[in-house]
Scaffold this motif. Structure first.
Motif, PDB file in Angstrom:
ATOM      1  N   VAL A   1       0.824  -1.206   0.000  1.00  0.00           N
ATOM      2  CA  VAL A   1       0.000   0.000   0.000  1.00  0.00           C
ATOM      3  C   VAL A   1       0.859   1.258   0.000  1.00  0.00           C
ATOM      4  O   VAL A   1       0.336   2.371   0.047  1.00  0.00           O
ATOM      5  CB  VAL A   1      -0.988   0.007   1.195  1.00  0.00           C
ATOM      6  N   GLY A   2       2.178   1.084  -0.025  1.00  0.00           N
ATOM      7  CA  GLY A   2       3.101   2.201  -0.152  1.00  0.00           C
ATOM      8  C   GLY A   2       3.007   3.212   0.973  1.00  0.00           C
ATOM      9  O   GLY A   2       2.965   2.858   2.151  1.00  0.00           O
ATOM     10  N   GLU A   3       2.918   4.477   0.597  1.00  0.00           N
ATOM     11  CA  GLU A   3       2.899   5.568   1.575  1.00  0.00           C
ATOM     12  C   GLU A   3       1.553   5.685   2.296  1.00  0.00           C
ATOM     13  O   GLU A   3       1.437   6.424   3.262  1.00  0.00           O
ATOM     14  CB  GLU A   3       3.266   6.877   0.897  1.00  0.00           C
ATOM     15  N   ARG A   4       0.552   4.938   1.853  1.00  0.00           N
ATOM     16  CA  ARG A   4      -0.758   4.926   2.526  1.00  0.00           C
ATOM     17  C   ARG A   4      -0.776   3.947   3.701  1.00  0.00           C
ATOM     18  O   ARG A   4      -1.824   3.708   4.294  1.00  0.00           O
ATOM     19  CB  ARG A   4      -1.857   4.513   1.536  1.00  0.00           C
ATOM     20  N   PHE A   5       0.356   3.360   4.053  1.00  0.00           N
ATOM     21  CA  PHE A   5       0.419   2.299   5.049  1.00  0.00           C
ATOM     22  C   PHE A   5      -0.225   2.695   6.370  1.00  0.00           C
ATOM     23  O   PHE A   5      -1.063   1.963   6.904  1.00  0.00           O
ATOM     24  CB  PHE A   5       1.870   1.863   5.281  1.00  0.00           C
TER      25      PHE A   5
ATOM     26  N   PRO B   1       9.714   6.598  11.593  1.00  0.00           N
ATOM     27  CA  PRO B   1       9.836   6.157  12.995  1.00  0.00           C
ATOM     28  C   PRO B   1       8.791   6.811  13.901  1.00  0.00           C
ATOM     29  O   PRO B   1       8.263   6.155  14.808  1.00  0.00           O
ATOM     30  CB  PRO B   1      11.249   6.598  13.375  1.00  0.00           C
ATOM     31  N   GLU B   2       8.457   8.061  13.639  1.00  0.00           N
ATOM     32  CA  GLU B   2       7.442   8.748  14.436  1.00  0.00           C
ATOM     33  C   GLU B   2       6.075   8.106  14.239  1.00  0.00           C
ATOM     34  O   GLU B   2       5.316   7.907  15.196  1.00  0.00           O
ATOM     35  CB  GLU B   2       7.386  10.240  14.079  1.00  0.00           C
ATOM     36  N   GLU B   3       5.740   7.785  12.994  1.00  0.00           N
ATOM     37  CA  GLU B   3       4.452   7.152  12.709  1.00  0.00           C
ATOM     38  C   GLU B   3       4.377   5.763  13.351  1.00  0.00           C
ATOM     39  O   GLU B   3       3.330   5.378  13.884  1.00  0.00           O
ATOM     40  CB  GLU B   3       4.233   7.042  11.197  1.00  0.00           C
ATOM     41  N   ARG B   4       5.481   5.024  13.335  1.00  0.00           N
ATOM     42  CA  ARG B   4       5.502   3.707  13.973  1.00  0.00           C
ATOM     43  C   ARG B   4       5.283   3.836  15.478  1.00  0.00           C
ATOM     44  O   ARG B   4       4.565   3.026  16.075  1.00  0.00           O
ATOM     45  CB  ARG B   4       6.819   2.988  13.662  1.00  0.00           C
TER      46      ARG B   4
ATOM     47  N   GLU C   1       1.587   3.414  20.229  1.00  0.00           N
ATOM     48  CA  GLU C   1       0.832   4.049  21.317  1.00  0.00           C
ATOM     49  C   GLU C   1      -0.660   3.769  21.196  1.00  0.00           C
ATOM     50  O   GLU C   1      -1.370   3.701  22.198  1.00  0.00           O
ATOM     51  CB  GLU C   1       1.088   5.550  21.328  1.00  0.00           C
ATOM     52  N   GLU C   2      -1.146   3.611  19.969  1.00  0.00           N
ATOM     53  CA  GLU C   2      -2.559   3.319  19.732  1.00  0.00           C
ATOM     54  C   GLU C   2      -2.869   1.834  19.911  1.00  0.00           C
ATOM     55  O   GLU C   2      -4.023   1.423  19.773  1.00  0.00           O
ATOM     56  CB  GLU C   2      -2.948   3.737  18.312  1.00  0.00           C
TER      57      GLU C   2
END
Length: 178
Positions: A124-128, A151-154, A159-160
């Motif tokens: 899904v590329g950048e929509r991951f 890394p921030e998104e991971r 956290e979610e």
């Protein structure tokens, strides 16, 4: 056909097949030559022995190669060159032979795992990040996906309560598998 031994700056050794020496140079100059394990573009040619026809020898000479036939079973096309990263070649020449064989076996297993992930997931590329959140909240059908996340998104996903696995994917495996 030119078959050469190559290695990257990280010590991964692999084999490349080229139409000619000019083809090898051209691919290197255009940045098309990459390590199939880590995707490094700093790839250099290793000295290799030419093929010698020894069929006329009366006594068979044992070869110093100490690989396992199981690890050498697959090859990865890398932008025109065939890179056999699964071959049991020494990964770090300064290590004992047993450690070299173990490193080569681990490298082959890693590539096998990455190939399995690529074959069995949707890219899904950048929509991951958006897609994994949609799946987690039940807004999208559950399925195995892969893509890019910072890394921030991971960290935000963790956290979610959304578990993901980060796995570096060599550029050579991002294209069609053959």
């Amino acid at each position: 056909m030119l078959v050469v031994d190559l290695h990257c700056a990280h010590g991964h050794h692999f084999e490349g097949w080229f139409a000619s020496a000019d083809d090898l140079s051209s691919q290197k100059e255009r940045g098309l030559l990459t390590c199939p394990v880590c995707g490094d573009h700093d790839v250099t040619r290793r000295p290799s022995a030419p093929h010698l026809n020894t069929s006329g020898l009366k006594e068979r000479v044992p070869t110093p190669f100490r690989g396992t036939s199981q690890a050498a079973s697959s090859s990865v096309p890398s932008t025109g060159a065939v890179a056999s990263a699964g071959s049991a070649r020494p990964v770090h020449d300064s290590l004992p032979a047993e450690a070299q064989e173990a490193m080569a076996a681990l490298q082959a297993l890693y590539l096998k795992a990455v190939r399995h992930v690529v074959e069995n997931t949707e890219d899904v590329g950048e929509r991951f990040v958006e897609e994994v959140r949609s799946i987690h909240h039940g807004d999208a059908p559950e399925r195995a996906i892969r893509g890019q996340a910072t890394p921030e998104e991971r960290a935000e996903l963790a956290e979610e309560g959304i578990d993901i696995l980060s796995m570096p994917l060599p550029d050579a495996l991002k294209g069609p598998l053959q």
